[in-house]
Design a protein around this motif. Sequence first.
Motif, PDB file in Angstrom:
ATOM      1  N   MET A 153       0.829  -1.191   0.000  1.00 18.42           N
ATOM      2  CA  MET A 153       0.000   0.000   0.000  1.00 18.42           C
ATOM      3  C   MET A 153       0.875   1.256   0.000  1.00 18.42           C
ATOM      4  O   MET A 153       2.030   1.232   0.432  1.00 18.42           O
ATOM      5  N   LYS A 154       0.312   2.364  -0.481  1.00 18.87           N
ATOM      6  CA  LYS A 154       1.056   3.618  -0.514  1.00 18.87           C
ATOM      7  C   LYS A 154       1.154   4.254   0.859  1.00 18.87           C
ATOM      8  O   LYS A 154       2.163   4.884   1.192  1.00 18.87           O
ATOM      9  N   ASP A 155       0.118   4.097   1.678  1.00 16.18           N
ATOM     10  CA  ASP A 155       0.129   4.670   3.020  1.00 16.18           C
ATOM     11  C   ASP A 155      -0.969   4.017   3.840  1.00 16.18           C
ATOM     12  O   ASP A 155      -1.872   3.366   3.294  1.00 16.18           O
ATOM     13  N   ILE A 156      -0.885   4.184   5.143  1.00 15.41           N
ATOM     14  CA  ILE A 156      -1.918   3.699   6.064  1.00 15.41           C
ATOM     15  C   ILE A 156      -2.275   4.856   6.982  1.00 15.41           C
ATOM     16  O   ILE A 156      -1.462   5.261   7.815  1.00 15.41           O
ATOM     17  N   ASN A 157      -3.459   5.390   6.802  1.00 12.26           N
ATOM     18  CA  ASN A 157      -3.869   6.590   7.534  1.00 12.26           C
ATOM     19  C   ASN A 157      -5.084   6.373   8.426  1.00 12.26           C
ATOM     20  O   ASN A 157      -5.481   7.293   9.145  1.00 12.26           O
ATOM     21  N   SER A 158      -5.671   5.189   8.385  1.00 10.66           N
ATOM     22  CA  SER A 158      -6.910   4.956   9.119  1.00 10.66           C
ATOM     23  C   SER A 158      -6.992   3.496   9.539  1.00 10.66           C
ATOM     24  O   SER A 158      -6.214   2.649   9.075  1.00 10.66           O
ATOM     25  N   VAL A 159      -7.949   3.207  10.391  1.00 12.87           N
ATOM     26  CA  VAL A 159      -8.175   1.822  10.806  1.00 12.87           C
ATOM     27  C   VAL A 159      -8.581   0.978   9.608  1.00 12.87           C
ATOM     28  O   VAL A 159      -8.181  -0.186   9.472  1.00 12.87           O
ATOM     29  N   SER A 160      -9.346   1.571   8.718  1.00 12.31           N
ATOM     30  CA  SER A 160      -9.742   0.868   7.499  1.00 12.31           C
ATOM     31  C   SER A 160      -8.530   0.509   6.657  1.00 12.31           C
ATOM     32  O   SER A 160      -8.428  -0.615   6.121  1.00 12.31           O
ATOM     33  N   ASP A 161      -7.580   1.435   6.545  1.00 14.78           N
ATOM     34  CA  ASP A 161      -6.344   1.154   5.806  1.00 14.78           C
ATOM     35  C   ASP A 161      -5.551   0.033   6.470  1.00 14.78           C
ATOM     36  O   ASP A 161      -5.026  -0.864   5.798  1.00 14.78           O
ATOM     37  N   LEU A 162      -5.437   0.086   7.804  1.00 14.71           N
ATOM     38  CA  LEU A 162      -4.676  -0.928   8.529  1.00 14.71           C
ATOM     39  C   LEU A 162      -5.328  -2.296   8.374  1.00 14.71           C
ATOM     40  O   LEU A 162      -4.638  -3.314   8.248  1.00 14.71           O
ATOM     41  N   GLU A 164      -7.126  -3.254   5.752  1.00 14.17           N
ATOM     42  CA  GLU A 164      -6.818  -3.707   4.399  1.00 14.17           C
ATOM     43  C   GLU A 164      -5.393  -4.248   4.321  1.00 14.17           C
ATOM     44  O   GLU A 164      -5.131  -5.271   3.664  1.00 14.17           O
ATOM     45  N   ALA A 165      -4.456  -3.571   4.980  1.00 11.91           N
ATOM     46  CA  ALA A 165      -3.071  -4.033   4.982  1.00 11.91           C
ATOM     47  C   ALA A 165      -2.957  -5.417   5.606  1.00 11.91           C
ATOM     48  O   ALA A 165      -2.252  -6.300   5.078  1.00 11.91           O
ATOM     49  N   ALA A 166      -3.614  -5.628   6.750  1.00 16.14           N
ATOM     50  CA  ALA A 166      -3.569  -6.931   7.409  1.00 16.14           C
ATOM     51  C   ALA A 166      -4.123  -8.022   6.498  1.00 16.14           C
ATOM     52  O   ALA A 166      -3.567  -9.121   6.414  1.00 16.14           O
ATOM     53  N   GLN A 167      -5.208  -7.716   5.819  1.00 16.21           N
ATOM     54  CA  GLN A 167      -5.806  -8.698   4.913  1.00 16.21           C
ATOM     55  C   GLN A 167      -4.879  -9.005   3.736  1.00 16.21           C
ATOM     56  O   GLN A 167      -4.730 -10.161   3.333  1.00 16.21           O
ATOM     57  N   ARG A 168      -4.258  -7.969   3.193  1.00 21.60           N
ATOM     58  CA  ARG A 168      -3.333  -8.184   2.069  1.00 21.60           C
ATOM     59  C   ARG A 168      -2.142  -9.035   2.494  1.00 21.60           C
ATOM     60  O   ARG A 168      -1.699  -9.922   1.750  1.00 21.60           O
ATOM     61  N   ILE A 169      -1.591  -8.753   3.671  1.00 29.11           N
ATOM     62  CA  ILE A 169      -0.429  -9.506   4.144  1.00 29.11           C
ATOM     63  C   ILE A 169      -0.799 -10.968   4.365  1.00 29.11           C
ATOM     64  O   ILE A 169      -0.047 -11.885   4.015  1.00 29.11           O
ATOM     65  N   HIS A 170      -1.965 -11.192   4.936  1.00 32.50           N
ATOM     66  CA  HIS A 170      -2.417 -12.572   5.119  1.00 32.50           C
ATOM     67  C   HIS A 170      -2.598 -13.269   3.774  1.00 32.50           C
ATOM     68  O   HIS A 170      -2.166 -14.420   3.583  1.00 32.50           O
ATOM     69  N   ASP A 171      -3.222 -12.583   2.837  1.00 35.08           N
ATOM     70  CA  ASP A 171      -3.500 -13.201   1.539  1.00 35.08           C
ATOM     71  C   ASP A 171      -2.212 -13.575   0.802  1.00 35.08           C
ATOM     72  O   ASP A 171      -2.170 -14.583   0.098  1.00 35.08           O
ATOM     73  N   SER A 172      -1.166 -12.765   0.982  1.00 39.93           N
ATOM     74  CA  SER A 172       0.084 -13.024   0.266  1.00 39.93           C
ATOM     75  C   SER A 172       0.997 -14.010   0.982  1.00 39.93           C
ATOM     76  O   SER A 172       1.835 -14.658   0.355  1.00 39.93           O
ATOM     77  N   SER A 173       0.838 -14.131   2.312  1.00 40.99           N
ATOM     78  CA  SER A 173       1.761 -14.960   3.093  1.00 40.99           C
ATOM     79  C   SER A 173       1.123 -16.200   3.703  1.00 40.99           C
ATOM     80  O   SER A 173       1.827 -17.170   4.016  1.00 40.99           O
ATOM     81  N   GLY A 174      -0.184 -16.142   3.924  1.00 44.43           N
ATOM     82  CA  GLY A 174      -0.858 -17.225   4.632  1.00 44.43           C
ATOM     83  C   GLY A 174      -0.737 -17.149   6.134  1.00 44.43           C
ATOM     84  O   GLY A 174      -1.321 -17.953   6.862  1.00 44.43           O
ATOM     85  N   SER A 175      -0.001 -16.160   6.637  1.00 44.21           N
ATOM     86  CA  SER A 175       0.221 -16.009   8.077  1.00 44.21           C
ATOM     87  C   SER A 175      -0.950 -15.296   8.742  1.00 44.21           C
ATOM     88  O   SER A 175      -1.617 -14.454   8.129  1.00 44.21           O
ATOM     89  N   THR A 176      -1.173 -15.617  10.006  1.00 44.50           N
ATOM     90  CA  THR A 176      -2.052 -14.800  10.832  1.00 44.50           C
ATOM     91  C   THR A 176      -1.340 -13.478  11.095  1.00 44.50           C
ATOM     92  O   THR A 176      -0.151 -13.463  11.403  1.00 44.50           O
TER      93      THR A 176
END
Length: 266
Positions: A153-162, A164-176
Amino acid sequence: MPHIVLTIAGSEATGGAGAQADLKTFQARNVFGIAALTCIVSFDPKDNWNHRFVPIEPEVIADQLEAALTAYGPDQLNTVKIGMLGSPATIAVVSDVLSTRNFNRVVLDPVLICKGQEPGHALDTDRALKQQILPLASFVTPNHFEAIQLSGMKDINSVSDLTEAAQRIHDSSGSTVLAKGGVRLAGSEAVDVFYDGTTLEILTAPKVGEVAVSGAGCSLAAAFAAEIAKGVTPLEAAHSAKEFVHKSITHRVSSHAPFDAVWQGN
Protein backbone atom coordinates in the motif's frame (compact mmCIF):
# COMPACT_ATOMS: atom_id res chain seq x y z
CA MET A 1 8.11 -27.56 33.39
CA PRO A 2 7.74 -24.07 31.90
CA HIS A 3 7.01 -23.48 28.25
CA ILE A 4 10.14 -22.44 26.34
CA VAL A 5 10.36 -19.69 23.72
CA LEU A 6 13.40 -18.81 21.60
CA THR A 7 13.97 -15.27 20.37
CA ILE A 8 16.28 -14.68 17.43
CA ALA A 9 16.97 -10.95 17.63
CA GLY A 10 19.46 -8.16 18.05
CA SER A 11 20.85 -6.74 21.26
CA GLU A 12 19.81 -3.17 22.14
CA ALA A 13 22.06 -1.71 24.80
CA THR A 14 19.60 0.68 26.50
CA GLY A 15 17.38 -2.31 27.33
CA GLY A 16 14.18 -1.04 25.79
CA ALA A 17 13.96 -3.17 22.68
CA GLY A 18 15.41 -6.22 20.96
CA ALA A 19 16.37 -9.41 22.76
CA GLN A 20 16.44 -7.57 26.09
CA ALA A 21 12.77 -6.63 25.75
CA ASP A 22 11.88 -10.12 24.53
CA LEU A 23 13.50 -11.89 27.47
CA LYS A 24 11.93 -9.55 30.02
CA THR A 25 8.56 -10.07 28.39
CA PHE A 26 8.94 -13.85 28.39
CA GLN A 27 9.75 -13.78 32.09
CA ALA A 28 6.79 -11.55 32.83
CA ARG A 29 4.48 -13.85 30.85
CA ASN A 30 5.77 -16.90 32.75
CA VAL A 31 7.66 -18.69 29.98
CA PHE A 32 11.34 -19.66 29.87
CA GLY A 33 13.10 -17.43 27.36
CA ILE A 34 16.30 -18.17 25.45
CA ALA A 35 18.01 -15.95 22.89
CA ALA A 36 20.27 -16.15 19.86
CA LEU A 37 21.73 -12.73 19.08
CA THR A 38 21.95 -11.63 15.45
CA CYS A 39 23.50 -8.17 15.74
CA ILE A 40 24.50 -5.47 18.20
CA VAL A 41 22.53 -2.25 17.90
CA SER A 42 23.46 0.74 20.03
CA PHE A 43 22.25 4.30 19.92
CA ASP A 44 24.98 6.92 19.42
CA PRO A 45 24.55 9.81 21.89
CA LYS A 46 27.12 11.82 19.92
CA ASP A 47 25.14 11.52 16.67
CA ASN A 48 21.58 12.46 17.59
CA TRP A 49 20.99 8.98 19.05
CA ASN A 50 21.06 7.31 15.64
CA HIS A 51 21.72 3.58 15.46
CA ARG A 52 25.12 1.93 15.32
CA PHE A 53 24.66 -1.47 13.70
CA VAL A 54 27.18 -4.32 14.01
CA PRO A 55 26.20 -7.72 12.59
CA ILE A 56 27.24 -10.91 14.34
CA GLU A 57 29.12 -13.39 12.15
CA PRO A 58 26.79 -15.97 10.58
CA GLU A 59 28.88 -18.82 12.01
CA VAL A 60 28.39 -17.44 15.52
CA ILE A 61 24.63 -17.19 14.96
CA ALA A 62 24.60 -20.78 13.73
CA ASP A 63 26.57 -21.85 16.83
CA GLN A 64 24.04 -20.19 19.13
CA LEU A 65 21.13 -21.86 17.38
CA GLU A 66 22.86 -25.23 17.42
CA ALA A 67 23.36 -25.01 21.18
CA ALA A 68 19.80 -23.87 21.86
CA LEU A 69 18.14 -26.46 19.64
CA THR A 70 20.33 -29.30 20.92
CA ALA A 71 19.65 -28.39 24.55
CA TYR A 72 15.89 -28.25 24.00
CA GLY A 73 14.28 -30.78 21.71
CA PRO A 74 11.10 -30.37 19.64
CA ASP A 75 9.01 -31.66 22.52
CA GLN A 76 10.22 -28.73 24.66
CA LEU A 77 10.87 -25.89 22.22
CA ASN A 78 8.43 -25.36 19.37
CA THR A 79 7.85 -21.60 19.51
CA VAL A 80 10.26 -19.04 18.10
CA LYS A 81 10.01 -15.27 17.86
CA ILE A 82 12.09 -13.56 15.17
CA GLY A 83 13.11 -9.93 15.50
CA MET A 84 16.00 -7.97 14.00
CA LEU A 85 18.03 -10.07 11.58
CA GLY A 86 19.80 -7.26 9.78
CA SER A 87 21.63 -8.86 6.85
CA PRO A 88 21.05 -11.35 4.01
CA ALA A 89 23.75 -13.61 5.47
CA THR A 90 21.97 -13.74 8.82
CA ILE A 91 18.64 -14.38 7.13
CA ALA A 92 20.14 -17.29 5.19
CA VAL A 93 21.43 -18.91 8.39
CA VAL A 94 18.15 -18.47 10.26
CA SER A 95 16.12 -19.70 7.30
CA ASP A 96 18.27 -22.83 7.02
CA VAL A 97 17.90 -23.63 10.72
CA LEU A 98 14.15 -23.03 10.79
CA SER A 99 13.74 -25.25 7.75
CA THR A 100 15.46 -28.17 9.50
CA ARG A 101 13.15 -28.13 12.51
CA ASN A 102 9.39 -28.23 12.41
CA PHE A 103 8.52 -25.29 14.64
CA ASN A 104 4.79 -25.25 15.28
CA ARG A 105 4.71 -21.55 15.99
CA VAL A 106 6.95 -18.96 14.32
CA VAL A 107 6.20 -15.33 15.21
CA LEU A 108 7.89 -12.89 12.82
CA ASP A 109 8.24 -9.30 13.96
CA PRO A 110 9.49 -8.10 10.57
CA VAL A 111 12.13 -5.47 11.33
CA LEU A 112 12.73 -4.22 7.80
CA ILE A 113 15.19 -1.38 8.30
CA CYS A 114 17.78 -0.14 10.75
CA LYS A 115 19.11 3.42 10.56
CA GLY A 116 22.69 2.18 10.91
CA GLN A 117 22.52 0.24 7.63
CA GLU A 118 23.42 1.48 4.18
CA PRO A 119 20.27 1.96 2.03
CA GLY A 120 21.26 -0.65 -0.56
CA HIS A 121 22.10 -3.19 2.13
CA ALA A 122 18.78 -2.51 3.83
CA LEU A 123 16.90 -3.16 0.59
CA ASP A 124 18.74 -6.45 0.08
CA THR A 125 17.87 -7.42 3.64
CA ASP A 126 14.20 -6.54 3.19
CA ARG A 127 14.03 -8.60 0.01
CA ALA A 128 15.68 -11.61 1.63
CA LEU A 129 13.39 -11.40 4.66
CA LYS A 130 10.29 -11.41 2.47
CA GLN A 131 11.55 -14.28 0.33
CA GLN A 132 13.14 -16.56 2.93
CA ILE A 133 11.64 -15.85 6.37
CA LEU A 134 8.07 -14.65 5.76
CA PRO A 135 7.02 -17.95 4.11
CA LEU A 136 8.14 -19.81 7.26
CA ALA A 137 6.12 -17.61 9.64
CA SER A 138 2.92 -18.74 11.30
CA PHE A 139 2.26 -15.24 12.60
CA VAL A 140 3.51 -11.82 11.54
CA THR A 141 3.33 -8.63 13.63
CA PRO A 142 4.25 -5.65 11.41
CA ASN A 143 4.31 -2.09 12.69
CA HIS A 144 2.86 0.81 10.69
CA PHE A 145 5.84 1.18 8.34
CA GLU A 146 6.31 -2.58 7.92
CA ALA A 147 2.61 -3.06 7.19
CA ILE A 148 2.91 -0.54 4.34
CA GLN A 149 5.94 -2.33 2.92
CA LEU A 150 4.53 -5.86 3.22
CA SER A 151 1.06 -4.95 1.92
CA GLY A 152 2.26 -2.88 -1.02
CA MET A 153 0.00 0.00 0.00
CA LYS A 154 1.06 3.62 -0.51
CA ASP A 155 0.13 4.67 3.02
CA ILE A 156 -1.92 3.70 6.06
CA ASN A 157 -3.87 6.59 7.53
CA SER A 158 -6.91 4.96 9.12
CA VAL A 159 -8.17 1.82 10.81
CA SER A 160 -9.74 0.87 7.50
CA ASP A 161 -6.34 1.15 5.81
CA LEU A 162 -4.68 -0.93 8.53
CA THR A 163 -7.39 -3.56 8.15
CA GLU A 164 -6.82 -3.71 4.40
CA ALA A 165 -3.07 -4.03 4.98
CA ALA A 166 -3.57 -6.93 7.41
CA GLN A 167 -5.81 -8.70 4.91
CA ARG A 168 -3.33 -8.18 2.07
CA ILE A 169 -0.43 -9.51 4.14
CA HIS A 170 -2.42 -12.57 5.12
CA ASP A 171 -3.50 -13.20 1.54
CA SER A 172 0.08 -13.02 0.27
CA SER A 173 1.76 -14.96 3.09
CA GLY A 174 -0.86 -17.22 4.63
CA SER A 175 0.22 -16.01 8.08
CA THR A 176 -2.05 -14.80 10.83
CA VAL A 177 -1.46 -11.05 11.06
CA LEU A 178 -1.41 -8.73 14.06
CA ALA A 179 -0.82 -5.33 12.45
CA LYS A 180 0.32 -2.67 14.91
CA GLY A 181 -1.06 0.82 14.41
CA GLY A 182 0.13 2.10 17.78
CA VAL A 183 0.28 5.89 17.99
CA ARG A 184 0.69 6.29 14.21
CA LEU A 185 -3.03 6.62 13.51
CA ALA A 186 -4.97 9.73 14.51
CA GLY A 187 -7.36 9.54 17.45
CA SER A 188 -7.33 8.79 21.15
CA GLU A 189 -7.00 5.01 20.74
CA ALA A 190 -3.93 2.90 19.94
CA VAL A 191 -5.28 0.45 17.36
CA ASP A 192 -4.03 -2.95 16.21
CA VAL A 193 -5.74 -5.28 13.73
CA PHE A 194 -5.90 -9.08 14.02
CA TYR A 195 -6.72 -11.12 10.92
CA ASP A 196 -6.31 -14.86 10.34
CA GLY A 197 -8.26 -15.28 7.11
CA THR A 198 -11.55 -15.81 8.92
CA THR A 199 -11.60 -13.69 12.05
CA LEU A 200 -11.08 -9.95 11.81
CA GLU A 201 -10.86 -8.03 15.07
CA ILE A 202 -9.91 -4.47 15.96
CA LEU A 203 -7.96 -4.22 19.23
CA THR A 204 -7.94 -0.87 20.99
CA ALA A 205 -6.50 0.72 24.12
CA PRO A 206 -6.29 4.37 25.16
CA LYS A 207 -3.15 6.05 23.90
CA VAL A 208 -0.57 6.87 26.56
CA GLY A 209 0.83 9.99 24.93
CA GLU A 210 1.40 10.52 21.22
CA VAL A 211 5.05 9.45 21.01
CA ALA A 212 6.22 5.90 20.34
CA VAL A 213 7.90 4.16 23.29
CA SER A 214 10.98 2.00 22.72
CA GLY A 215 10.26 -1.71 22.87
CA ALA A 216 6.48 -1.56 22.56
CA GLY A 217 6.41 -3.46 19.29
CA CYS A 218 9.01 -6.01 20.38
CA SER A 219 7.15 -6.61 23.63
CA LEU A 220 3.79 -7.03 21.91
CA ALA A 221 5.20 -9.69 19.57
CA ALA A 222 7.07 -11.39 22.43
CA ALA A 223 3.98 -11.43 24.66
CA PHE A 224 1.98 -12.87 21.78
CA ALA A 225 4.61 -15.58 21.29
CA ALA A 226 4.62 -16.39 25.00
CA GLU A 227 0.87 -16.84 25.08
CA ILE A 228 0.64 -19.06 22.01
CA ALA A 229 3.48 -21.17 23.43
CA LYS A 230 1.16 -21.90 26.35
CA GLY A 231 -1.52 -23.09 23.95
CA VAL A 232 -3.70 -19.99 24.05
CA THR A 233 -5.62 -19.28 20.83
CA PRO A 234 -4.05 -16.62 18.60
CA LEU A 235 -6.92 -14.19 19.10
CA GLU A 236 -6.78 -14.59 22.88
CA ALA A 237 -3.00 -14.18 22.72
CA ALA A 238 -3.43 -10.93 20.76
CA HIS A 239 -5.82 -9.50 23.35
CA SER A 240 -3.55 -10.56 26.23
CA ALA A 241 -0.47 -9.09 24.54
CA LYS A 242 -2.30 -5.82 23.83
CA GLU A 243 -3.27 -5.45 27.49
CA PHE A 244 0.25 -6.33 28.64
CA VAL A 245 1.92 -3.76 26.40
CA HIS A 246 -0.53 -1.04 27.36
CA LYS A 247 0.47 -1.54 30.99
CA SER A 248 4.16 -1.67 30.01
CA ILE A 249 3.84 1.68 28.22
CA THR A 250 1.93 3.19 31.13
CA HIS A 251 4.76 2.22 33.51
CA ARG A 252 7.48 3.29 31.08
CA VAL A 253 11.06 4.08 32.07
CA SER A 254 12.60 7.46 31.27
CA SER A 255 16.31 8.17 30.83
CA HIS A 256 18.71 10.74 29.40
CA ALA A 257 17.93 9.37 25.93
CA PRO A 258 15.29 11.25 23.91
CA PHE A 259 12.86 8.34 24.21
CA ASP A 260 11.21 6.31 26.94
CA ALA A 261 11.29 2.52 27.21
CA VAL A 262 8.55 0.07 28.13
CA TRP A 263 8.77 -1.64 31.50
CA GLN A 264 7.39 -5.14 31.74
CA GLY A 265 7.48 -5.28 35.52
CA ASN A 266 3.90 -4.30 36.18
